[in-house]
Design a protein around this motif. Structure first.
Motif, mmCIF file in Angstrom:
data_model
loop_
_atom_site.group_PDB
_atom_site.id
_atom_site.type_symbol
_atom_site.label_atom_id
_atom_site.label_comp_id
_atom_site.label_asym_id
_atom_site.label_seq_id
_atom_site.Cartn_x
_atom_site.Cartn_y
_atom_site.Cartn_z
ATOM 1 N N PHE A 94 0.843 -1.190 0.000
ATOM 2 C CA PHE A 94 0.000 0.000 0.000
ATOM 3 C C PHE A 94 0.879 1.240 0.000
ATOM 4 O O PHE A 94 1.952 1.254 0.586
ATOM 5 C CB PHE A 94 -0.895 0.017 1.242
ATOM 6 C CG PHE A 94 -1.874 -1.121 1.271
ATOM 7 C CD1 PHE A 94 -3.053 -1.051 0.548
ATOM 8 C CD2 PHE A 94 -1.597 -2.259 2.002
ATOM 9 C CE1 PHE A 94 -3.941 -2.102 0.568
ATOM 10 C CE2 PHE A 94 -2.482 -3.315 2.033
ATOM 11 C CZ PHE A 94 -3.668 -3.242 1.308
ATOM 12 N N SER A 95 0.382 2.294 -0.635
ATOM 13 C CA SER A 95 1.104 3.554 -0.704
ATOM 14 C C SER A 95 0.130 4.696 -0.458
ATOM 15 O O SER A 95 -1.056 4.591 -0.768
ATOM 16 C CB SER A 95 1.731 3.698 -2.093
ATOM 17 O OG SER A 95 2.440 4.905 -2.195
ATOM 18 N N LEU A 96 0.642 5.770 0.101
ATOM 19 C CA LEU A 96 -0.119 7.001 0.255
ATOM 20 C C LEU A 96 0.716 8.100 -0.362
ATOM 21 O O LEU A 96 1.876 8.287 0.000
ATOM 22 C CB LEU A 96 -0.410 7.302 1.729
ATOM 23 C CG LEU A 96 -1.298 8.512 1.984
ATOM 24 C CD1 LEU A 96 -2.671 8.339 1.327
ATOM 25 C CD2 LEU A 96 -1.473 8.726 3.484
ATOM 26 N N GLU A 97 0.121 8.811 -1.316
ATOM 27 C CA GLU A 97 0.864 9.777 -2.104
ATOM 28 C C GLU A 97 0.167 11.133 -2.070
ATOM 29 O O GLU A 97 -1.046 11.217 -2.210
ATOM 30 C CB GLU A 97 0.930 9.249 -3.546
ATOM 31 C CG GLU A 97 1.838 9.974 -4.462
ATOM 32 C CD GLU A 97 2.033 9.212 -5.764
ATOM 33 O OE1 GLU A 97 2.916 8.333 -5.798
ATOM 34 O OE2 GLU A 97 1.309 9.499 -6.728
ATOM 35 N N TYR A 98 0.953 12.195 -1.885
ATOM 36 C CA TYR A 98 0.447 13.565 -1.986
ATOM 37 C C TYR A 98 0.909 14.125 -3.327
ATOM 38 O O TYR A 98 2.097 14.138 -3.633
ATOM 39 C CB TYR A 98 0.972 14.442 -0.850
ATOM 40 C CG TYR A 98 0.534 15.876 -0.998
ATOM 41 C CD1 TYR A 98 -0.772 16.249 -0.693
ATOM 42 C CD2 TYR A 98 1.401 16.843 -1.477
ATOM 43 C CE1 TYR A 98 -1.190 17.561 -0.856
ATOM 44 C CE2 TYR A 98 0.995 18.150 -1.644
ATOM 45 C CZ TYR A 98 -0.300 18.500 -1.332
ATOM 46 O OH TYR A 98 -0.718 19.796 -1.513
ATOM 47 N N ARG A 99 -0.058 14.591 -4.127
ATOM 48 C CA ARG A 99 0.227 15.148 -5.450
ATOM 49 C C ARG A 99 -0.119 16.637 -5.447
ATOM 50 O O ARG A 99 -1.279 17.023 -5.442
ATOM 51 C CB ARG A 99 -0.594 14.428 -6.510
ATOM 52 C CG ARG A 99 -0.261 12.947 -6.600
ATOM 53 C CD ARG A 99 -1.171 12.205 -7.545
ATOM 54 N NE ARG A 99 -0.832 10.786 -7.546
ATOM 55 C CZ ARG A 99 -1.609 9.857 -8.060
ATOM 56 N NH1 ARG A 99 -2.763 10.172 -8.627
ATOM 57 N NH2 ARG A 99 -1.234 8.593 -8.028
ATOM 58 N N ALA A 100 0.904 17.477 -5.440
ATOM 59 C CA ALA A 100 0.707 18.925 -5.422
ATOM 60 C C ALA A 100 0.305 19.418 -6.811
ATOM 61 O O ALA A 100 0.575 18.758 -7.818
ATOM 62 C CB ALA A 100 1.988 19.622 -4.964
#
Length: 183
Positions: A125-131
């Motif tokens: 699992f991954s958690l990604e913040y995309r600005a």
């Protein structure tokens, strides 16, 4: 008149390619992490350095290629892996996106005494913040299994067997933090 037709087709294709590029973004980046095999659970985890590239196949599915170098406490040991993954976006949020990762790859380890090749499968699992500007910051947790293609022991003049500290057959776990650029 005929040379004009290919030029006209190329000119018409440029907006179509721009739409494909915006619909299927490309992400490139680097990661720092740790990994530990189940066999070596009592030892400290190894540090990993990664570079990766991800191509969006549709709005929620991407194909990712990772190249990784695993640093061990043993000097003279060189461990490298390559993994192809599918990355599935679980949310439709604009900035914070949870993902599922699943893939397979090849392993190569060498020391002054031996070289070992293997294959692995992993998921996580991954958690990604995309600005908005294209910056990507994320982290992931993974579990996998590795199969070694050849034995890991080397006879030393018929006296004893030495098993260099490279990669281990069996289960492993990994965590990493990464930063990238999405365009």
């Amino acid at each position: 008149m005929r040379p004009v037709l290919p030029g006209l087709l190329a000119l018409l294709a440029v907006p179509a390619l721009a739409n494909v590029a915006s619909a299927r973004p490309i992400t490139v980046g680097a990661a720092l992490g740790i990994t530990q095999s189940k066999v070596d659970a009592n030892a400290d985890p190894n540090t990993t350095l990664d570079v990766f590239g991800r191509l969006g196949l549709n709005p929620r599915l991407g194909a990712q290629l990772e190249l990784q170098r695993i640093q061990t406490d043993t000097s003279g040991t060189d461990i490298r892996t390559g993994t192809v993954l599918l990355a599935v976006d679980l949310g439709s949020g604009k900035h914070l996106v949870p993902m599922i990762l699943a893939g397979a790859g090849l392993d190569s380890a060498s020391s002054g005494y031996d070289s070992v090749n293997g294959t692995h499968i992993e998921g996580g699992f991954s958690l990604e913040y995309r600005a908005d500007g294209g910056l990507v910051i994320g982290g992931d947790l993974r579990m996998g299994g590795r199969s070694i293609d050849q034995p890991k022991t080397v006879p030393l003049k018929g006296v004893a067997y030495y098993a260099p500290s490279t990669i281990s057959d069996g289960e492993y776990r990994a965590a990493r933090a990464y930063v990238g650029v999405r365009f």
